[in-house]
Design a protein around this motif. Sequence first.
Motif, PDB file in Angstrom:
ATOM      1  N   VAL A 190      -6.778  -4.695  -3.858  1.00 16.46           N
ATOM      2  CA  VAL A 190      -5.312  -4.592  -3.932  1.00 16.46           C
ATOM      3  C   VAL A 190      -4.766  -4.165  -2.568  1.00 16.46           C
ATOM      4  O   VAL A 190      -5.139  -3.100  -2.058  1.00 16.46           O
ATOM      5  N   ALA A 191      -3.917  -4.994  -1.996  1.00 16.92           N
ATOM      6  CA  ALA A 191      -3.219  -4.637  -0.757  1.00 16.92           C
ATOM      7  C   ALA A 191      -1.893  -3.997  -1.139  1.00 16.92           C
ATOM      8  O   ALA A 191      -1.118  -4.580  -1.904  1.00 16.92           O
ATOM      9  N   ILE A 192      -1.634  -2.808  -0.627  1.00 15.08           N
ATOM     10  CA  ILE A 192      -0.426  -2.060  -0.956  1.00 15.08           C
ATOM     11  C   ILE A 192       0.427  -1.950   0.296  1.00 15.08           C
ATOM     12  O   ILE A 192       0.002  -1.368   1.301  1.00 15.08           O
ATOM     13  N   ILE A 193       1.615  -2.520   0.246  1.00 12.86           N
ATOM     14  CA  ILE A 193       2.534  -2.465   1.382  1.00 12.86           C
ATOM     15  C   ILE A 193       3.485  -1.291   1.150  1.00 12.86           C
ATOM     16  O   ILE A 193       4.260  -1.280   0.196  1.00 12.86           O
ATOM     17  N   GLY A 194       3.405  -0.285   2.003  1.00 10.87           N
ATOM     18  CA  GLY A 194       4.254   0.889   1.880  1.00 10.87           C
ATOM     19  C   GLY A 194       3.460   2.130   1.545  1.00 10.87           C
ATOM     20  O   GLY A 194       2.739   2.166   0.543  1.00 10.87           O
ATOM     21  N   GLY A 195       3.593   3.159   2.401  1.00  9.39           N
ATOM     22  CA  GLY A 195       2.859   4.404   2.210  1.00  9.39           C
ATOM     23  C   GLY A 195       3.736   5.562   1.800  1.00  9.39           C
ATOM     24  O   GLY A 195       3.493   6.700   2.197  1.00  9.39           O
ATOM     25  N   GLY A 196       4.758   5.275   0.985  1.00  8.60           N
ATOM     26  CA  GLY A 196       5.547   6.338   0.380  1.00  8.60           C
ATOM     27  C   GLY A 196       4.863   6.805  -0.898  1.00  8.60           C
ATOM     28  O   GLY A 196       3.709   6.475  -1.170  1.00  8.60           O
ATOM     29  N   PRO A 197       5.581   7.565  -1.724  1.00  6.90           N
ATOM     30  CA  PRO A 197       4.953   8.096  -2.935  1.00  6.90           C
ATOM     31  C   PRO A 197       4.471   7.009  -3.889  1.00  6.90           C
ATOM     32  O   PRO A 197       3.423   7.167  -4.532  1.00  6.90           O
ATOM     33  N   ALA A 198       5.204   5.887  -3.997  1.00  3.67           N
ATOM     34  CA  ALA A 198       4.783   4.823  -4.917  1.00  3.67           C
ATOM     35  C   ALA A 198       3.471   4.198  -4.460  1.00  3.67           C
ATOM     36  O   ALA A 198       2.513   4.073  -5.235  1.00  3.67           O
ATOM     37  N   GLY A 199       3.396   3.785  -3.197  1.00  3.23           N
ATOM     38  CA  GLY A 199       2.183   3.148  -2.699  1.00  3.23           C
ATOM     39  C   GLY A 199       0.989   4.073  -2.697  1.00  3.23           C
ATOM     40  O   GLY A 199      -0.128   3.681  -3.063  1.00  3.23           O
ATOM     41  N   LEU A 200       1.199   5.317  -2.291  1.00  6.96           N
ATOM     42  CA  LEU A 200       0.094   6.280  -2.251  1.00  6.96           C
ATOM     43  C   LEU A 200      -0.400   6.629  -3.650  1.00  6.96           C
ATOM     44  O   LEU A 200      -1.619   6.724  -3.880  1.00  6.96           O
ATOM     45  N   LEU A 201       0.521   6.818  -4.593  1.00  6.38           N
ATOM     46  CA  LEU A 201       0.096   7.134  -5.957  1.00  6.38           C
ATOM     47  C   LEU A 201      -0.636   5.957  -6.577  1.00  6.38           C
ATOM     48  O   LEU A 201      -1.661   6.141  -7.256  1.00  6.38           O
ATOM     49  N   LEU A 202      -0.154   4.749  -6.360  1.00  6.79           N
ATOM     50  CA  LEU A 202      -0.855   3.586  -6.885  1.00  6.79           C
ATOM     51  C   LEU A 202      -2.276   3.513  -6.334  1.00  6.79           C
ATOM     52  O   LEU A 202      -3.236   3.292  -7.080  1.00  6.79           O
ATOM     53  N   SER A 203      -2.431   3.709  -5.042  1.00  6.98           N
ATOM     54  CA  SER A 203      -3.760   3.689  -4.430  1.00  6.98           C
ATOM     55  C   SER A 203      -4.663   4.752  -5.044  1.00  6.98           C
ATOM     56  O   SER A 203      -5.842   4.506  -5.334  1.00  6.98           O
ATOM     57  N   HIS A 204      -4.109   5.928  -5.280  1.00  8.30           N
ATOM     58  CA  HIS A 204      -4.888   7.025  -5.868  1.00  8.30           C
ATOM     59  C   HIS A 204      -5.291   6.710  -7.305  1.00  8.30           C
ATOM     60  O   HIS A 204      -6.457   6.900  -7.695  1.00  8.30           O
ATOM     61  N   LEU A 205      -4.360   6.204  -8.103  1.00 11.47           N
ATOM     62  CA  LEU A 205      -4.676   5.869  -9.498  1.00 11.47           C
ATOM     63  C   LEU A 205      -5.715   4.762  -9.577  1.00 11.47           C
ATOM     64  O   LEU A 205      -6.607   4.786 -10.443  1.00 11.47           O
ATOM     65  N   LEU A 206      -5.627   3.768  -8.689  1.00 15.22           N
ATOM     66  CA  LEU A 206      -6.619   2.689  -8.675  1.00 15.22           C
ATOM     67  C   LEU A 206      -7.991   3.222  -8.273  1.00 15.22           C
ATOM     68  O   LEU A 206      -9.021   2.839  -8.850  1.00 15.22           O
ATOM     69  N   HIS A 207      -8.014   4.107  -7.288  1.00 13.56           N
ATOM     70  CA  HIS A 207      -9.285   4.714  -6.859  1.00 13.56           C
ATOM     71  C   HIS A 207      -9.981   5.416  -8.021  1.00 13.56           C
ATOM     72  O   HIS A 207     -11.206   5.314  -8.169  1.00 13.56           O
ATOM     73  N   LEU A 208      -9.224   6.103  -8.848  1.00 13.77           N
ATOM     74  CA  LEU A 208      -9.820   6.810  -9.992  1.00 13.77           C
ATOM     75  C   LEU A 208     -10.463   5.846 -10.980  1.00 13.77           C
ATOM     76  O   LEU A 208     -11.341   6.248 -11.757  1.00 13.77           O
ATOM     77  N   GLN A 209     -10.054   4.577 -10.943  1.00 15.50           N
ATOM     78  CA  GLN A 209     -10.636   3.557 -11.821  1.00 15.50           C
ATOM     79  C   GLN A 209     -11.654   2.678 -11.094  1.00 15.50           C
ATOM     80  O   GLN A 209     -12.079   1.650 -11.627  1.00 15.50           O
ATOM     81  N   GLY A 210     -12.023   3.074  -9.874  1.00 13.19           N
ATOM     82  CA  GLY A 210     -13.018   2.315  -9.119  1.00 13.19           C
ATOM     83  C   GLY A 210     -12.488   1.048  -8.494  1.00 13.19           C
ATOM     84  O   GLY A 210     -13.267   0.136  -8.179  1.00 13.19           O
ATOM     85  N   ILE A 211     -11.180   0.948  -8.281  1.00 16.80           N
ATOM     86  CA  ILE A 211     -10.563  -0.250  -7.710  1.00 16.80           C
ATOM     87  C   ILE A 211     -10.175   0.040  -6.267  1.00 16.80           C
ATOM     88  O   ILE A 211      -9.471   1.005  -5.982  1.00 16.80           O
TER      89      ILE A 211
END
Length: 386
Positions: A5-26
């Motif tokens: 998953v490529a996430i454009i934007g490092g505000g709270p939405a992009g960072l939280l999405l990256s963190h939640l995906l990491h917890l699921q091994g993505i």
Amino acid sequence: MRTQVAIIGGGPAGLLLSHLLHLQGIDSVVLESRDRGYVERRQRAGMLEQGTTDVLRESGAGERLDREGLVHHGLELRFGGAGHRIPLTDLTGRTVTVYAQTEIVKDLVAKRLADGGDVRFETEVIGLDASAPSVTFRDTAGEVHTLECDYIAGCDGFHGVSRPAVPGLRTFSREYPFAWLGILADVPPSTEELIYANHDRGFALHSLRSPQVSRLYLQVPPDEDIAAWPDARIWEELAARFATDDGWKLHEGPITDKSITPMRSFVAEPMRHDRLFLAGDAAHIVPPTGAKGLNLAVSDVIVLARALTERYASGSDTLLDAYSSTCLRRVWRAEHFSYWMTTLLHVDPAADGFALRLQRSHLDYVASSEAAKTMLAENYTGLPIG
């Protein structure tokens, strides 16, 4: 160069999405155009719904939130020289928490980097392909790279590159005939709960940033020049709009930051095109009166993280296909609530005496009706996500 998953934007939405995906091994890569210092200093709202605080805690990103966040069980509507408390927790069983967006971003950046996350600051996205998904970007050295991926999350705000990449968008918007002059002041708050004040001279909001720092706002014309507002004038106007018949006093102190923010509502539909998904301000803007902007961004990425988790776990596209419609139901409810709070509390410069009397009657009703208070409390503390 490839990720899931490529996430454009490092505000709270992009960072939280990256963190939640990491917890699921993505795996994901976050591409942010600004430098880390700018992102971590950017002043934004800080009133968190119950659902937002729940997901931060459950994901392991809530340690400092629990230590420093200010939990609120109610708020005050102030008009006609008197205050009227809305007991949020008594009416809904839920709370809201004051915790600045800057602090959420710091927590999530630290969490992603500690977990080995790929967060790239000062990275300019110059193109994307939603069908054969990839993102082309320029790094800090000026070199151009292409990041191939399975999906793209556009979390890059209202002025980002993601929304223009969605063909056939329908957009809905409303401009308001006023703006907010906001200040940060090094002075302990004059209140334990937020005060939303309606006054003949305009709206005012007393918020909090910490036990030592106050955040306050004044309604001003949208074309107002901030140079016309020296500190003494700001404090004088705030005191006038918050004044009550029982002599309540506003604490004053050094103003460390001031700015003027226009007010608008905006929604783009759909929030998905092929393998590109829009989230947060890239898809919608609300006036800040209802404290919904950050919380809507969080709810978007919670829905998206669930959908991507299902896709990688089972191969099912059911939740991904429903992403836009699922999010937009909550978006439009928040848009209406924010519009309702804004028109309930602000003074429209074009309003005649009839309209102003209707507004006061509505305020009286909200302050006295258990049903009306409950409606306000349910929306303010946050409706279910998904």
